[in-house]
Design an enzyme around this catalytic site. Structure first.
Site, PDB file in Angstrom:
ATOM      1  N   ASN A   1      -6.333  13.099 -10.660  1.00 59.23           N
ATOM      2  CA  ASN A   1      -6.972  13.386 -11.883  1.00 59.23           C
ATOM      3  C   ASN A   1      -6.718  14.929 -11.914  1.00 59.23           C
ATOM      4  O   ASN A   1      -6.366  15.399 -10.792  1.00 59.23           O
ATOM      5  CB  ASN A   1      -8.201  13.059 -11.894  1.00 59.23           C
TER       6      ASN A   1
ATOM      7  N   THR B   1      -3.126   2.334 -14.589  1.00 59.36           N
ATOM      8  CA  THR B   1      -3.616   1.094 -14.480  1.00 59.36           C
ATOM      9  C   THR B   1      -4.707   0.445 -13.916  1.00 59.36           C
ATOM     10  O   THR B   1      -5.317  -0.653 -14.227  1.00 59.36           O
ATOM     11  CB  THR B   1      -2.347   0.099 -14.146  1.00 59.36           C
ATOM     12  N   GLY B   2      -5.355   1.645 -13.344  1.00 56.69           N
ATOM     13  CA  GLY B   2      -6.896   1.055 -12.609  1.00 56.69           C
ATOM     14  C   GLY B   2      -7.924   1.792 -13.423  1.00 56.69           C
ATOM     15  O   GLY B   2      -8.103   1.316 -14.408  1.00 56.69           O
ATOM     16  N   VAL B   3      -8.431   2.786 -12.802  1.00 57.03           N
ATOM     17  CA  VAL B   3      -9.592   3.599 -13.405  1.00 57.03           C
ATOM     18  C   VAL B   3      -9.455   4.020 -14.626  1.00 57.03           C
ATOM     19  O   VAL B   3     -10.078   3.790 -15.799  1.00 57.03           O
ATOM     20  CB  VAL B   3      -9.989   4.696 -12.496  1.00 57.03           C
TER      21      VAL B   3
ATOM     22  N   GLY C   1      -9.220   4.703  -6.004  1.00 57.30           N
ATOM     23  CA  GLY C   1      -7.939   4.122  -6.144  1.00 57.30           C
ATOM     24  C   GLY C   1      -6.994   4.640  -5.013  1.00 57.30           C
ATOM     25  O   GLY C   1      -7.086   4.867  -3.997  1.00 57.30           O
ATOM     26  N   VAL C   2      -5.703   4.886  -5.583  1.00 62.04           N
ATOM     27  CA  VAL C   2      -4.745   5.349  -4.849  1.00 62.04           C
ATOM     28  C   VAL C   2      -4.980   6.595  -4.355  1.00 62.04           C
ATOM     29  O   VAL C   2      -4.693   6.950  -3.299  1.00 62.04           O
ATOM     30  CB  VAL C   2      -3.297   5.757  -5.785  1.00 62.04           C
ATOM     31  N   ASP C   3      -5.630   7.457  -5.182  1.00 60.70           N
ATOM     32  CA  ASP C   3      -6.121   8.750  -4.845  1.00 60.70           C
ATOM     33  C   ASP C   3      -6.805   8.951  -3.654  1.00 60.70           C
ATOM     34  O   ASP C   3      -6.664   9.713  -2.660  1.00 60.70           O
ATOM     35  CB  ASP C   3      -6.891   9.670  -6.122  1.00 60.70           C
TER      36      ASP C   3
ATOM     37  N   ASP D   1       0.914  -1.143  -0.072  1.00 62.51           N
ATOM     38  CA  ASP D   1      -0.036  -0.084  -0.080  1.00 62.51           C
ATOM     39  C   ASP D   1       1.117   1.193  -0.128  1.00 62.51           C
ATOM     40  O   ASP D   1       1.751   1.304   0.889  1.00 62.51           O
ATOM     41  CB  ASP D   1      -0.982   0.022   1.299  1.00 62.51           C
ATOM     42  N   ILE D   2       0.903   2.144  -1.051  1.00 60.02           N
ATOM     43  CA  ILE D   2       1.481   3.111  -0.905  1.00 60.02           C
ATOM     44  C   ILE D   2       1.613   4.152   0.080  1.00 60.02           C
ATOM     45  O   ILE D   2       2.370   4.753   0.522  1.00 60.02           O
ATOM     46  CB  ILE D   2       1.296   3.964  -2.505  1.00 60.02           C
TER      47      ILE D   2
HETATM   48  N1  AR6 Z   1      -1.372   1.620  -3.034  1.00 59.18           N
HETATM   49  C1  AR6 Z   1      -0.806   1.154  -4.332  1.00 59.18           C
HETATM   50  N2  AR6 Z   1      -1.438   0.890  -5.267  1.00 59.18           N
HETATM   51  C2  AR6 Z   1      -2.807   1.155  -5.294  1.00 59.18           C
HETATM   52  C3  AR6 Z   1      -3.440   1.537  -4.032  1.00 59.18           C
HETATM   53  C4  AR6 Z   1      -2.775   1.919  -3.069  1.00 59.18           C
HETATM   54  N3  AR6 Z   1      -3.373   2.124  -1.838  1.00 59.18           N
HETATM   55  N4  AR6 Z   1      -4.658   1.395  -4.499  1.00 59.18           N
HETATM   56  C5  AR6 Z   1      -4.905   1.274  -5.688  1.00 59.18           C
HETATM   57  N5  AR6 Z   1      -3.704   0.764  -6.146  1.00 59.18           N
HETATM   58  P1  AR6 Z   1      -6.015   4.094  -9.871  1.00 59.18           P
HETATM   59  P2  AR6 Z   1      -5.380   5.442 -12.276  1.00 59.18           P
HETATM   60  C6  AR6 Z   1      -3.409   0.450  -7.492  1.00 59.18           C
HETATM   61  O1  AR6 Z   1      -7.231   3.685 -10.369  1.00 59.18           O
HETATM   62  O2  AR6 Z   1      -5.564   4.551 -13.127  1.00 59.18           O
HETATM   63  C7  AR6 Z   1      -8.803   7.970  -9.330  1.00 59.18           C
HETATM   64  O3  AR6 Z   1     -10.165   7.998  -9.224  1.00 59.18           O
HETATM   65  C8  AR6 Z   1      -4.389  -0.040  -8.452  1.00 59.18           C
HETATM   66  O4  AR6 Z   1      -4.824  -1.458  -8.224  1.00 59.18           O
HETATM   67  O5  AR6 Z   1      -5.594   4.426  -8.473  1.00 59.18           O
HETATM   68  O6  AR6 Z   1      -4.398   6.182 -12.686  1.00 59.18           O
HETATM   69  C9  AR6 Z   1      -8.174   9.101  -9.583  1.00 59.18           C
HETATM   70  O7  AR6 Z   1      -8.886  10.236  -8.827  1.00 59.18           O
HETATM   71  C10 AR6 Z   1      -3.845   0.090  -9.910  1.00 59.18           C
HETATM   72  O8  AR6 Z   1      -3.028  -0.897  -9.980  1.00 59.18           O
HETATM   73  O9  AR6 Z   1      -5.370   5.024 -10.829  1.00 59.18           O
HETATM   74  C11 AR6 Z   1      -8.270   9.421 -10.977  1.00 59.18           C
HETATM   75  O10 AR6 Z   1      -9.535   9.783 -11.443  1.00 59.18           O
HETATM   76  C12 AR6 Z   1      -2.955   1.484  -9.715  1.00 59.18           C
HETATM   77  O11 AR6 Z   1      -2.873   1.482  -8.254  1.00 59.18           O
HETATM   78  C13 AR6 Z   1      -8.077   8.083 -11.757  1.00 59.18           C
HETATM   79  O12 AR6 Z   1      -8.591   7.170 -10.367  1.00 59.18           O
HETATM   80  C14 AR6 Z   1      -3.856   2.764 -10.367  1.00 59.18           C
HETATM   81  O13 AR6 Z   1      -5.012   2.678 -10.208  1.00 59.18           O
HETATM   82  C15 AR6 Z   1      -6.907   7.553 -12.007  1.00 59.18           C
HETATM   83  O14 AR6 Z   1      -6.683   6.286 -12.342  1.00 59.18           O
END
Ligand code: AR6
Length: 181
Positions: free
Chosen positions: A34, A133-135, A42-44, A20-21
């Site tokens: 974003n 790689t998420g949303v 997600g991370v945000d 977890d970051i």
């Molecule tokens: N620690 C590390 N990695 C994580 C964590 C965490 N706590 N939580 C999720 N991940 P994403 P994006 C992984 O969706 O694709 C947000 O709504 C996750 O499994 O966080 O850049 C923003 O506000 C995936 O592998 O980021 C934007 O609107 C990776 O982090 C949008 O999502 C990235 O997933 C950005 O989308």
């Protein structure tokens, strides 16, 4: 950013870990934000939840001053890390994936710009998530190649880059791409 995307960096240590970051004890953790800078999932979501109000307040300040139109894709900006163990959060905005339009330069820019911001702080240890790689649906294998190449070729004083991958498959992809066993 192109001028900083050239010779291989030989002094930097690059690692991948599953985790977890928000828990990373590094100078700066990178947020996959974003353009609004005002939070999301997600991370945000995790960074704002664990870091507390102070991060959101700093983001609102940025929106009221130098980033009134939001932070463009491929750019990066730093704020306090609030209650996180890190000192700073570097917010970057990844591209959404498109099968018909190669956006790897924008994704590389997220890493290069984040390292440039790290240098300005100055932060020498930086943790990155797998941006986009998420949303934003970027395929993990492609994202890993772009991320690792950008970090390896960045002209930066950052000494440690740690990719922090949430799920096992993403971790394995980054570890394999790094040649880490
Ligand atoms: N620690 C590390 N990695 C994580 C964590 C965490 N706590 N939580 C999720 N991940 P994403 P994006 C992984 O969706 O694709 C947000 O709504 C996750 O499994 O966080 O850049 C923003 O506000 C995936 O592998 O980021 C934007 O609107 C990776 O982090 C949008 O999502 C990235 O997933 C950005 O989308």
């Amino acid at each position: 950013w192109n001028s900083r995307y050239g010779a291989e960096n030989t002094t930097m240590r690059i690692t991948a870990t599953q985790g977890d970051i928000t828990e990373q004890r590094v100078d700066a953790v990178v947020n996959a934000a974003n353009s609004s800078l005002l939070g999301g999932g997600g991370v945000d979501g995790a960074i704002h939840r664990r870091g507390g109000r102070e991060i959101l307040e700093a983001c609102k300040q940025l929106r009221a001053s130098e980033h009134t139109d939001g932070l463009p894709v491929g750019h990066a900006v730093a704020t306090t890390a609030g209650e996180l163990p890190a000192r700073w959060v570097i917010h970057t905005v990844g591209p959404t994936y498109s099968a018909s339009w190669d956006r790897s330069d924008l994704l590389a820019s997220c890493y290069l710009e984040s390292l440039r911001v790290a240098d300005s702080l100055p932060a020498t240890s930086v943790a990155f998530p797998a941006v986009s790689t998420g949303v934003y649906r970027y395929p993990v294998d492609q994202a890993a190649r772009v991320a690792i190449r950008a970090v390896r070729e960045a002209d930066t004083g950052v000494e440690l880059v740690r990719f922090v991958l949430f799920d096992e498959q993403t971790y394995r992809t980054f570890a394999t791409e790094l040649g880490q066993h």
